[in-house]
Motif scaffolding. Structure first.
Motif, PDB file in Angstrom:
ATOM      1  N   ARG A  62      52.010  99.789  12.440  1.00 30.48           N
ATOM      2  CA  ARG A  62      52.608  98.540  11.964  1.00 30.48           C
ATOM      3  C   ARG A  62      54.135  98.637  11.920  1.00 30.48           C
ATOM      4  NH1 ARG A  62      48.940  97.055   6.608  1.00 30.48           N
ATOM      5  NH2 ARG A  62      46.886  97.360   7.556  1.00 30.48           N
TER       6      ARG A  62
ATOM      7  N   THR B 115      46.828 104.427  -0.161  1.00 34.14           N
ATOM      8  CA  THR B 115      47.849 103.656   0.556  1.00 34.14           C
ATOM      9  C   THR B 115      49.241 103.937   0.007  1.00 34.14           C
ATOM     10  OG1 THR B 115      46.202 101.934   0.924  1.00 34.14           O
ATOM     11  CG2 THR B 115      48.497 101.360   1.324  1.00 34.14           C
ATOM     12  N   HIS B 116      49.364 104.053  -1.320  1.00 35.15           N
ATOM     13  CA  HIS B 116      50.670 104.317  -1.923  1.00 35.15           C
ATOM     14  C   HIS B 116      51.171 105.706  -1.548  1.00 35.15           C
ATOM     15  CE1 HIS B 116      49.496 101.275  -5.325  1.00 35.15           C
ATOM     16  NE2 HIS B 116      49.557 100.716  -4.123  1.00 35.15           N
TER      17      HIS B 116
ATOM     18  N   ASP C 144      60.464  97.661   3.604  1.00 37.75           N
ATOM     19  CA  ASP C 144      59.720  97.427   4.849  1.00 37.75           C
ATOM     20  C   ASP C 144      58.268  97.875   4.722  1.00 37.75           C
ATOM     21  OD1 ASP C 144      62.078  96.481   5.966  1.00 37.75           O
ATOM     22  OD2 ASP C 144      62.651  98.471   6.705  1.00 37.75           O
TER      23      ASP C 144
ATOM     24  N   SER D 247      56.753  97.982   1.890  1.00 38.76           N
ATOM     25  CA  SER D 247      56.162  97.039   0.950  1.00 38.76           C
ATOM     26  C   SER D 247      55.669  95.781   1.655  1.00 38.76           C
ATOM     27  CB  SER D 247      57.194  96.667  -0.121  1.00 38.76           C
ATOM     28  OG  SER D 247      56.699  95.666  -0.975  1.00 38.76           O
ATOM     29  N   ASP D 248      56.413  95.304   2.635  1.00 44.58           N
ATOM     30  CA  ASP D 248      55.981  94.130   3.393  1.00 44.58           C
ATOM     31  C   ASP D 248      54.791  94.448   4.285  1.00 44.58           C
ATOM     32  OD1 ASP D 248      57.944  92.650   2.222  1.00 44.58           O
ATOM     33  OD2 ASP D 248      59.375  92.858   3.865  1.00 44.58           O
ATOM     34  N   ALA D 249      54.800  95.630   4.870  1.00 46.24           N
ATOM     35  CA  ALA D 249      53.705  95.984   5.777  1.00 46.24           C
ATOM     36  C   ALA D 249      52.388  96.166   5.038  1.00 46.24           C
ATOM     37  CB  ALA D 249      54.055  97.258   6.552  1.00 46.24           C
ATOM     38  N   LEU D 250      52.452  96.683   3.809  1.00 49.56           N
ATOM     39  CA  LEU D 250      51.233  96.947   3.038  1.00 49.56           C
ATOM     40  C   LEU D 250      50.938  95.891   2.002  1.00 49.56           C
ATOM     41  CD1 LEU D 250      51.794 100.770   2.429  1.00 49.56           C
ATOM     42  CD2 LEU D 250      50.337  99.712   4.153  1.00 49.56           C
ATOM     43  N   GLN D 251      51.883  94.933   1.797  1.00 51.20           N
ATOM     44  CA  GLN D 251      51.722  93.901   0.783  1.00 51.20           C
ATOM     45  C   GLN D 251      51.516  94.517  -0.605  1.00 51.20           C
ATOM     46  OE1 GLN D 251      52.085  90.488   1.286  1.00 51.20           O
ATOM     47  NE2 GLN D 251      52.817  91.239   3.270  1.00 51.20           N
ATOM     48  N   VAL D 252      52.410  95.463  -0.920  1.00 55.46           N
ATOM     49  CA  VAL D 252      52.381  96.158  -2.208  1.00 55.46           C
ATOM     50  C   VAL D 252      53.751  95.983  -2.848  1.00 55.46           C
ATOM     51  CG1 VAL D 252      52.008  98.364  -3.392  1.00 55.46           C
ATOM     52  CG2 VAL D 252      50.708  97.814  -1.321  1.00 55.46           C
ATOM     53  N   ASN D 253      53.782  95.896  -4.143  1.00 56.61           N
ATOM     54  CA  ASN D 253      55.051  95.758  -4.862  1.00 56.61           C
ATOM     55  C   ASN D 253      55.956  96.938  -4.550  1.00 56.61           C
ATOM     56  OD1 ASN D 253      57.123  95.230  -6.591  1.00 56.61           O
ATOM     57  ND2 ASN D 253      55.871  95.079  -8.429  1.00 56.61           N
TER      58      ASN D 253
ATOM     59  N   ARG E 170      67.455  91.151   1.973  1.00 56.09           N
ATOM     60  CA  ARG E 170      66.650  91.012   0.750  1.00 56.09           C
ATOM     61  C   ARG E 170      67.345  91.636  -0.446  1.00 56.09           C
ATOM     62  NH1 ARG E 170      61.737  92.940   4.188  1.00 56.09           N
ATOM     63  NH2 ARG E 170      61.212  91.027   5.268  1.00 56.09           N
TER      64      ARG E 170
END
Length: 577
Positions: A101, A131-132, A153, A155-161, A257
Motif C-alpha cells: 500500500r 497491525t500497530h 501516511d 495512519s491513512d493506509a491503515l485507518q488507525v489514529n 496535514r
C-alpha cells in the motif's frame, strides 16, 4: 571433534542416508539424526506411493505437514505448526500488505520483519494489535533508511489514529533502545512540492528555494525543537510566494496535514531573521554568516524585560511599545499591557473583603473614641474633630495634598515624578453664559480644575509575566521562594568532611582522596575541556562580541536619530518664530 564413547577412536563416519554417525573401529553408532535431507518413498496399498518423513521449515524446530483438506492446522499425520512460526508468518504477510500500500521496496519488508521478530521474542505483540506493531516496525525501517514517509501516511493506509501508532512506536523504540536521527525537513520538500499544482517548469525552482530556506532556518535555530512538517510547509509557502504564486496557508496545510497556526508561527519566526529582508536574487546568491537567536530565547528575554519593568515601575518603557512581541504586527501585540480582566466572582470577593475591613475599622474607631473621651475628660470639640477624621478615614475620602505647580519655564523636574498634574476646563455652558465669557475660555482660574493621574496604577493593571511552569517569572538575578527558605536539614544530619575523614582508618585516606578532586586536578580538567572545545569557545566569544557590537551600533543609531529629531524640531520652532 567427536570420538567414540566405546573405544575412544576419532574415526567417525557420517552416513547421509540414515543420518547416523558410526565408529569405523568398533561399529558403534555414535549419533543418530531423525531429520535427513534425503527423500524416500514408500509403496502403500493398491500400488500407491507416498513420500516418507515430515517437512520442517528453515526457521522451524518441529515438523509440519498439511492435513487431508490442505489446511495447515494439523491433522492425523505429524504435528501442527508452532504458534511462534505462525505469528511470524502472519506478521510478514501483513508487513508485505502494508508495504504494497505504501509502495515500499523489498528491503523495507526484510528490515521490518527483523524488527517484528525481535518484538515477538520480547513479547511486545502480546496485548497489542498486530497491525500497530507492523506499522511501528515499518516506520522504524523508513526512519533508518531516511525515506519520504511520515507516520501519518501509515495512519491513512491503515485507518488507525496517528496518536495510537505514535504511542506504539515510542514504546517499541524505547524497548529496543534505538537512537533514531532527527528527521530532516528537506526530505519532504520534493514530495510535497509536486502536490502544490505548480507549473512543471517552476516546481523545481520552488523546491530548490524551499531547500535553501530550510538550510537558512537551521542556521537561525528555527528547526530545532519543531516538527519537520511545519518547517516544510512554511518553506514551501514562502518559496511559492517568492516566485510569484499566490498560495495561502490552507494550500499547504491540507497537503502536509498541519495546523494553520503552526505554519503562521513558523513564517513569523522567519520574518524576524535578517534573511527575510533580502530579495529573492540576494537570498539565492548571498550566504549570511550571522545567526539569529532562537525564537524561544527572544520571547523569554522579552518576558524578563517586562517583569523587570513592572518591578521597577518603569511606566515609560511599559507604554512605549518596545516590549511588544516583534513577531506580531497586529493589535494583539499590545494586549499584554491591557488591564487584567476580573471575573464576577473576584469582584464579589473583593466587595466582601472590603466590607469586612470597613466593619473592623469602625469597631477599632469606636473603641479608640471611647478611650479618647475618657482621656480628655469629655472634651466635645476634640471628640467631634476626631470622629469626623475617623469617619473620613473609614470612607476612604482622605486625599493627599496636591503638589505645588512648578514655575513657568522650569523643566528641571519634568518627568521625574510618577504623579502628573493635568489642567482642564470643566465649566458648564450655563456658568460661562452667566459670566459673559465664551465656552472654552480657560484663562479664568475659577474655571481651572486640577486632576491628578497616578501612573503607578498603570503598572498594577498589567499582568505579571508567568514562566513555563505557570508560576510568576523569576529573573536570572533573583531567587525563588523555595531558595530563600531556610534549610530543613538538621545540623546533626550535615556531614563534616574533615571530621568524617578523621574517623576513618589511615589506610582509607588514599582511596578517599582519589574520590575528590583538588585544585590542581580541577585546573587540569578545565585546561583539557578548553582544549577539546576550543572551536566552540571561540565561536561563542565571537558571537558575544558581535552581539555587543550590534547593540552598540543600534544605540548609536537611536541616539543619532534622536539628535536629528531634536535639531529638526528646533529648526521648525525657529522658523515659526
Amino acid at each position: 571433534m567427536s570420538f567414540c564413547p566405546s573405544c575412544g577412536s576419532t574415526e567417525i563416519e557420517n552416513h547421509e542416508a540414515s543420518g547416523a554417525s558410526i565408529c569405523v573401529a568398533c561399529g558403534v553408532v555414535v549419533e543418530e539424526n531423525a531429520i535427513v535431507s534425503s527423500v524416500e518413498f514408500m509403496e502403500g496399498a493398491g500400488g500407491t506411493s507416498s513420500m516418507m518423513g515430515q517437512y520442517v521449515g528453515p526457521n522451524g524446530s518441529k515438523p509440519f505437514n498439511r492435513d487431508r483438506l490442505g489446511r495447515g492446522g494439523g491433522g492425523s499425520y505429524g504435528f501442527s505448526r508452532d504458534s511462534r512460526e505462525t505469528t511470524l508468518m502472519n506478521g510478514r504477510r501483513r508487513i508485505q500488505d502494508v508495504a504494497s500500500r505504501m509502495r515500499l521496496a523489498n528491503h523495507f519488508v526484510d528490515a521490518a520483519h527483523r524488527f517484528f521478530t525481535v518484538a515477538v521474542e520480547k513479547n511486545f505483540v502480546q496485548g497489542r494489535r498486530t497491525t500497530h506493531v507492523v506499522a511501528a516496525c515499518l516506520y522504524i525501517a523508513c526512519r533508518q533508511e531516511k525515506s519520504q514517509h511520515m507516520l501519518i501516511d501509515f495512519s491513512d493506509a491503515l485507518q488507525v489514529n496517528v496518536y495510537t501508532l505514535g504511542t506504539c512506536f515510542l514504546k517499541f523504540r524505547r524497548l529496543l533502545g534505538l537512537k533514531l536521527e532527527i528527521i530532516d525537513p528537506a526530505l519532504y520538500i520534493y514530495r510535497f512540492a509536486a502536490h502544490l499544482d505548480l507549473p512543471d517548469e517552476k516546481t523545481n525552482d520552488v523546491a530548490l528555494t524551499a531547500l535553501r530556506l530550510v538550510g537558512r532556518m537551521k542556521r537561525d535555530w528555527i528547526v530545532a525543537g519543531r516538527r519537520p512538517a511545519g518547517i516544510c510547509a512554511a518553506a514551501l509557502l514562502i518559496a511559492s510566494r517568492a516566485h510569484g504564486f499566490k498560495k495561502q496557508h490552507q494550500d499547504v496545510t491540507k497537503i502536509l496535514r498541519v495546523c494553520g497556526m503552526t505554519v503562521h508561527q513558523r513564517v513569523k519566526d522567519f520574518e524576524n531573521t535578517p534573511s527575510s529582508n533580502l530579495t529573492l536574487e540576494q537570498f539565492l546568491s548571498i550566504d549570511m554568516e550571522t545567526e539569529a537567536d532562537p525564537p524561544r530565547f527572544t520571547s523569554n528575554r522579552i518576558r524578563e524585560a517586562r517583569a523587570k519593568a513592572i518591578q521597577d515601575g518603569n511606566v515609560a518603557l511599559l507604554t512605549s511599545g518596545k516590549l511588544d512581541d516583534p513577531r506580531d504586527k497586529t493589535k494583539r501585540a499590545k494586549k499584554w499591557r491591557e488591564a487584567v480582566a476580573v471575573s464576577d466572582r473576584q469582584l464579589e470577593m473583593d466587595r466582601l473583603y472590603n466590607q469586612l475591613a470597613t466593619d473592623m475599622g469602625d469597631t477599632q474607631n469606636s473603641n479608640g473614641k471611647e478611650k479618647l473621651a475618657l482621656t480628655n475628660g469629655g472634651n466635645g470639640d476634640d471628640a467631634g474633630q476626631n470622629e469626623a477624621q475617623s469617619a473620613a478615614n473609614a470612607e476612604g475620602q482622605s486625599l493627599p495634598p496636591l503638589p505645588a505647580l512648578p514655575p513657568p519655564g522650569d523643566t528641571t523636574n519634568a518627568g521625574t515624578s510618577s504623579t502628573t498634574i493635568v489642567a482642564a476646563s470643566k465649566a458648564s455652558d450655563a456658568n460661562s453664559k452667566a459670566s459673559g465669557k465664551k465656552t472654552g475660555d480657560t484663562n479664568d482660574p475659577s474655571q481651572m480644575q486640577l486632576q491628578v493621574r497616578d501612573d503607578s496604577a498603570l503598572v498594577e493593571k498589567i499582568a505579571y509575566p508567568k514562566g513555563n511552569n505557570g508560576r510568576a517569572l523569576v529573573l536570572p538575578d533573583q531567587a525563588t521562594a523555595e531558595e530563600l527558605q531556610d534549610s530543613t536539614t538538621p545540623e546533626e544530619a550535615k556531614l563534616n568532611l574533615d571530621e568524617w575523614k578523621g574517623d576513618m582508618p589511615d589506610w582509607c585516606d588514599a582511596e578517599i582522596d582519589s574520590l575528590f578532586r583538588d585544585d590542581e586536578e580541577v585546573k587540569q580538567k578545565e585546561a583539557i575541556f578548553n582544549k577539546m572545545n576550543k572551536d566552540y569557545i571561540e565561536k561563542q566569544e565571537r558571537k558575544e562580541s558581535e552581539r555587543i557590537a550590534a547593540e552598540n551600533l543600534l544605540k548609536e543609531t537611536e541616539d543619532l536619530d534622536a539628535h536629528q529629531a531634536q535639531e529638526h524640531a528646533r529648526f521648525l520652532n525657529s522658523k515659526s518664530q
